[in-house]
Design a protein around this motif. Structure first.
Motif, PDB file in Angstrom:
ATOM      1  N   TRP A   1       2.159  -6.232  -6.736  1.00 41.95           N
ATOM      2  CA  TRP A   1       1.727  -6.798  -5.461  1.00 41.95           C
ATOM      3  C   TRP A   1       2.858  -6.684  -4.460  1.00 41.95           C
ATOM      4  O   TRP A   1       3.937  -7.232  -4.659  1.00 41.95           O
ATOM      5  CB  TRP A   1       1.312  -8.256  -5.641  1.00 41.95           C
ATOM      6  N   LYS A   2       2.625  -5.941  -3.387  1.00 43.39           N
ATOM      7  CA  LYS A   2       3.594  -5.747  -2.306  1.00 43.39           C
ATOM      8  C   LYS A   2       4.961  -5.302  -2.816  1.00 43.39           C
ATOM      9  O   LYS A   2       5.997  -5.801  -2.383  1.00 43.39           O
ATOM     10  CB  LYS A   2       3.723  -7.019  -1.470  1.00 43.39           C
TER      11      LYS A   2
ATOM     12  N   ASN B   1       4.393   1.406  -1.450  1.00 41.49           N
ATOM     13  CA  ASN B   1       4.908   0.175  -0.839  1.00 41.49           C
ATOM     14  C   ASN B   1       6.205   0.502  -0.120  1.00 41.49           C
ATOM     15  O   ASN B   1       7.168   0.918  -0.750  1.00 41.49           O
ATOM     16  CB  ASN B   1       5.189  -0.885  -1.913  1.00 41.49           C
TER      17      ASN B   1
ATOM     18  N   CYS C   1      -8.183  -0.190 -10.687  1.00 35.32           N
ATOM     19  CA  CYS C   1      -7.581  -0.560  -9.396  1.00 35.32           C
ATOM     20  C   CYS C   1      -7.371  -2.068  -9.305  1.00 35.32           C
ATOM     21  O   CYS C   1      -6.339  -2.527  -8.796  1.00 35.32           O
ATOM     22  CB  CYS C   1      -8.437  -0.071  -8.242  1.00 35.32           C
TER      23      CYS C   1
ATOM     24  N   ASP D   1      -3.758  -3.879  -8.876  1.00 36.69           N
ATOM     25  CA  ASP D   1      -3.472  -4.839  -7.809  1.00 36.69           C
ATOM     26  C   ASP D   1      -2.925  -6.152  -8.356  1.00 36.69           C
ATOM     27  O   ASP D   1      -2.132  -6.816  -7.686  1.00 36.69           O
ATOM     28  CB  ASP D   1      -4.741  -5.122  -6.993  1.00 36.69           C
TER      29      ASP D   1
ATOM     30  N   GLU E   1      -3.233   6.190  -6.068  1.00 37.54           N
ATOM     31  CA  GLU E   1      -1.852   6.064  -5.591  1.00 37.54           C
ATOM     32  C   GLU E   1      -1.704   4.752  -4.848  1.00 37.54           C
ATOM     33  O   GLU E   1      -2.612   4.302  -4.161  1.00 37.54           O
ATOM     34  CB  GLU E   1      -1.461   7.233  -4.691  1.00 37.54           C
ATOM     35  N   ARG E   2      -0.559   4.132  -5.029  1.00 36.63           N
ATOM     36  CA  ARG E   2      -0.208   2.924  -4.288  1.00 36.63           C
ATOM     37  C   ARG E   2       1.230   3.092  -3.827  1.00 36.63           C
ATOM     38  O   ARG E   2       2.130   3.278  -4.634  1.00 36.63           O
ATOM     39  CB  ARG E   2      -0.283   1.674  -5.178  1.00 36.63           C
TER      40      ARG E   2
END
Length: 147
Positions: A123-124, A20, A115, A119, A17-18
């Motif tokens: 990004w952000k 933001n 991963c 990334d 999970e990511r």
């Protein structure tokens, strides 16, 4: 902004999970909501068949790839069309990393590489790279150099 990218197995367990810009107290809600959404709608779906939902003024695009469900959540400029491009790049990178649509075991075996790809793609909260060859070059791990 891309608010979240989640990978889950067929039982609904989160593999990657990511988030933001999502407060910590809201993350549990999103995890459970997305897994429930996938359990209801991804049953019988074909590989890489995109499904779209809208919840609390955000867009959700999700699909199944092998034994893994992929969810991308976005808002503002990341509507369902932009998110479909994001999920296309992610599924393409996962297939390249695994060599085929992944089983859960293969996905976890290639966890580090996936991963790194993720990334480089997001990004952000913004879509950073879409070119497969560029992503491959960026994730190459180089051995440490002697000084």
């Amino acid at each position: 902004m891309i608010l979240a990218v989640l990978f889950a197995n067929s039982e609904g367990n989160i593999l990657v999970e990511r988030f933001n810009g999502v407060p910590a107290e809201e993350r549990l809600h999103w995890r459970s909501f997305l897994v429930k959404l996938g359990a209801e709608n991804l049953r019988g779906a074909k590989n890489e068949e995109l499904l779209v939902a809208c919840h609390k003024s955000v867009y959700i695009v999700y699909t199944v790839l092998g034994d893994v469900s992929i969810y991308v959540v976005g808002k503002d400029e990341y509507d369902e069309l932009a998110l479909s491009e994001v999920i296309f790049v992610i599924t393409s990178a996962v297939k390249d990393a695994c060599g085929k649509p992944p089983t859960e075991r293969l996905f976890l075996d290639k966890y580090g590489k996936i991963c790194l790809c993720l990334d480089e793609i997001v990004w952000k909260g913004c879509l950073e790279n879409t070119d497969k060859e560029r992503i491959k070059r960026l994730i190459r791990l180089k051995p440490p150099v002697d000084f």
